[in-house]
Design a protein around this motif. Structure first.
Motif, short mmCIF file in Angstrom:
data_model
loop_
_atom_site.label_atom_id
_atom_site.label_comp_id
_atom_site.label_asym_id
_atom_site.label_seq_id
_atom_site.Cartn_x
_atom_site.Cartn_y
_atom_site.Cartn_z
N GLU A 151 -4.47 4.03 3.72
CA GLU A 151 -3.68 4.77 4.71
C GLU A 151 -2.54 5.48 3.99
N LEU B 163 0.25 10.34 11.04
CA LEU B 163 -1.03 11.02 10.81
C LEU B 163 -1.34 11.07 9.32
N PRO B 164 -2.61 11.04 8.97
CA PRO B 164 -3.00 10.91 7.56
C PRO B 164 -2.86 12.21 6.78
N ASP B 165 -2.70 12.06 5.50
CA ASP B 165 -2.54 13.18 4.57
C ASP B 165 -3.88 13.40 3.85
N VAL C 57 -0.21 17.25 9.33
CA VAL C 57 0.33 17.00 7.99
C VAL C 57 0.04 18.20 7.08
N HIS D 8 0.33 8.23 5.03
CA HIS D 8 0.90 9.03 6.11
C HIS D 8 2.37 9.31 5.83
#
Lengths: 256, 256, 256, 256
Positions: D99, D108-110, A137, D101
């Motif tokens: 969460e 996927l996480p930011d 990301v 994303h």
């Protein structure tokens, strides 16, 4: 082997080198030349910049070698931007390896500050190559910020553990519109080859060469393995399979 | 790079090739030449031996290439010894890659029969290179039986999974008095480089080259990576460490 | 959890224990009881057998615990068969863990001698459980020789490295008609669980429990993890996938 | 086994569950009960919140179960903060699994947005548990921002690949002052046990249970393996060694 293009500049070697930890400047220079590398990163030291007698820089003056100053030691975006400007003036290049690591123990990169600094530096005309966690990301956000490439780590810096982040590097390579250079953790020529086989655009190696028994020979080994990995990528590797049949046809030559 | 000696014969390439699964004899020959390999294994086929018109053998006639007939298809020592004698007569070489695999699904080697056949063949004057499990005790017994080298597998044949047996290969390499050639499972140039970095004397590759998108380019990639791995071994790799310091000295250039 | 049957005897615990390296007999006994193990292996010592005052054996007298004498120290089939006969007489059991390891450094098993001894011992009425390399071909030969189970190693004995041989264990489990007990290398409860998840019938643990900070608690941890792994195997694990979707449905709750 | 404390609340189970992908609400509820989990995360759905007839929430009403609403679907800090406030009102809890994303493919996480939202939500009185990349620097920043725990991923969400990020998780666990909960990628009970053995404070599992052949049995397996891993951590595992000696003393009983 296809050439690599970063910010409009072509590279024929896909191996970038770091210059720390060598036994002497002569050894460092010999290793760089043996590696065939065209992009070599150097840490800034204020004193040397001021006195203009930096042996490091002098020893790397060579037509095929481009310097890539890095901001190692910077703990946040502000420090990194300041260091970048010093470097541009002193070394007369707007290329920059951006390193921001607030933690002195593991030297792991700071995602937020790196993104902030990239935004600023891109606006200031720098060609930014940021050292980052293997965070897909973040890579996309750096692209939006104008980065010239991304440099995700393979494993903790200096650990020589190879591509522990492979699952994330694959996603980064799949999604990236800028070159992907694997930085940190590459400890052996086989690690470097594996990175190239995955489709990375280049690798940066330092510790594994500098502290080898014979750094010049090791630089040559990395050069060959990066070329091997890239050729393999372009030639398309066979897919691993669960349990395969033999390569020799089972001719029943004794049983008919 | 030091040359490799097996049974008194010197090799300058440490990459051995197999000849199965290629798209054509021409492609196979071109890949062998691109690989620089000096030892190439061929499966026996009774018919071809009888009629003496084996295109495989003809296509490999080249001053730098030595043939290594293999007994692929043999299910026990008796069959293997018989096949070896046929091969010696037909190909005029006493070199032999001994393969005994009773299981047609995974083609895994038979320790007991391989040991028995090696004992017999060594007495008959053969230069025996047996394909075996990565079993250190068996390797020592094969030495006592007069083997010229040992060829432990890296992972199941054709699986392209690399050096899954690394923990055992390390013990074999540490203990062996004859050359250790890693056979089976090597799927990428990085696997081959890793085998050489561990101290293997050579590797044998087949499937990974034969079924690549471009087998000739892939053969070249393997050649480079084997050389890279060997140079790295001779130049002494740095030891991996748990958590390391950065290669750039943390000059407190901004903080003083 | 299904019970395990070896040679007609049912076991409710799938965790077997070794008795070496404990700090004291009391600690060993407490760990065995905490583990719930019903099969415990003991090394033979001639003196103790002769004087019939083996504290080891006395301390393991318990209704739920079966002794499994082992031939540790035997260097070939002849020594192992002799030791087995001594053990049968002294301990009044025909169960035997067959260990033949000529190499005193790594204690790796000898395939040929183990196969020979299994053939002899099976004819002599022993219930043989041989410690072997993870060699699928050997496993089938041991079956033919009348073995009651096979005990392939996960990694070098005492190394605590886990299931390095997993690719070969999978083939063994797929092909075996006798129970498969993973022996050697299991260093953590997660290793033991992983072995059971693969479909192993049982695991044998010693070092990891004996040298833990708290061996009795560690024995309990292994007991739970073996049960967890077996339940998971019976409940059928999901297949790993390359890149998967999230478990939370991506309800566009904010975007509609 | 020591209890776990997050934001002053004690948990006796160190297994947290997700509620997606189950075949039915009944199956989900049965699996949650079988797991012994005291903290269960639920995705928000606006409609259900409005109509107050969310079968999910009703089915989880149980004295031992605490709900942990998550912001799955939020693409930035603003959306996440808004969703958090809705959740607090509807479910009457200030606990929140954060969460964010932006990427719908890999979820996927930011890092940047998660850090920003954590700062805001902590000020608003939320007990924040953010899902993040295994990024040690970010973890420290989240601590400074007032997070109640950190939830680094083990591998890409839903991939069941286990602890691919182990090298980074180790650093996070070493440095963290708040509980570390491994989230995403845990596909088997052995993965969960391994996380606990490393010193993680808890794990969150969803896909591996929900899509198992028998989700209720699998929930029980995870419960046992988490307990096993935690006990092993507290009992102190032996350190893996390169090549170890056998657990059976090599009594020279046959050789004296």
């Amino acid at each position: 082997m296809q050439p690599l293009s970063i910010a409009g500049k072509e590279f024929h070697s896909r191996l970038f080198l770091g210059t720390g930890k060598f036994g002497s400047l002569t050894q460092m220079r010999d290793a760089v030349l043996a590696s065939g590398s065209e992009l070599v990163t150097v840490a800034l030291k204020r004193m040397d910049l001021e006195t203009d007698t930096d042996g490091m820089v002098v020893s790397l003056q060579h037509p095929g070698i481009n310097l890539l100053p890095n901001t190692s030691g910077a703990r946040n975006a502000k420090e990194a931007v300041f260091a970048a400007q010093l470097a541009r003036e002193a070394l007369e290049t707007n290329w920059l390896k951006l390193e921001i690591h607030p933690d002195p123990k593991y030297l792991l990169p700071d995602a937020r500050e790196t993104l902030k600094a990239t935004e600023e530096l891109a606006k200031l005309g720098f060609v930014v190559l940021p050292y980052i966690h293997a965070d897909p990301v973040l890579c996309k956000q750096l692209e939006d910020a104008g980065t010239a490439a991304v440099m995700p780590l393979g494993s903790p810096i200096g650990s020589n553990k190879g591509l522990k982040t492979a699952d994330f590097l694959e996603i980064i390579i799949e999604q990236s519109k800028v070159p992907v250079v694997i930085d940190a953790g590459i400890g052996t020529p086989s690690h470097a080859a594996a990175a190239m086989e995955m489709g990375a655009d280049a690798v940066l190696v330092n510790t594994a060469i500098a502290v080898a028994g014979d750094p010049v020979a090791m630089a040559r080994a990395f050069s060959l393995s990066v070329e091997a990995g890239r050729i393999a990528y372009e030639a398309k590797l066979a897919t691993p399979i669960k349990h395969a049949v033999a390569s020799s046809p089972l001719t029943a030559f004794l049983h008919d």
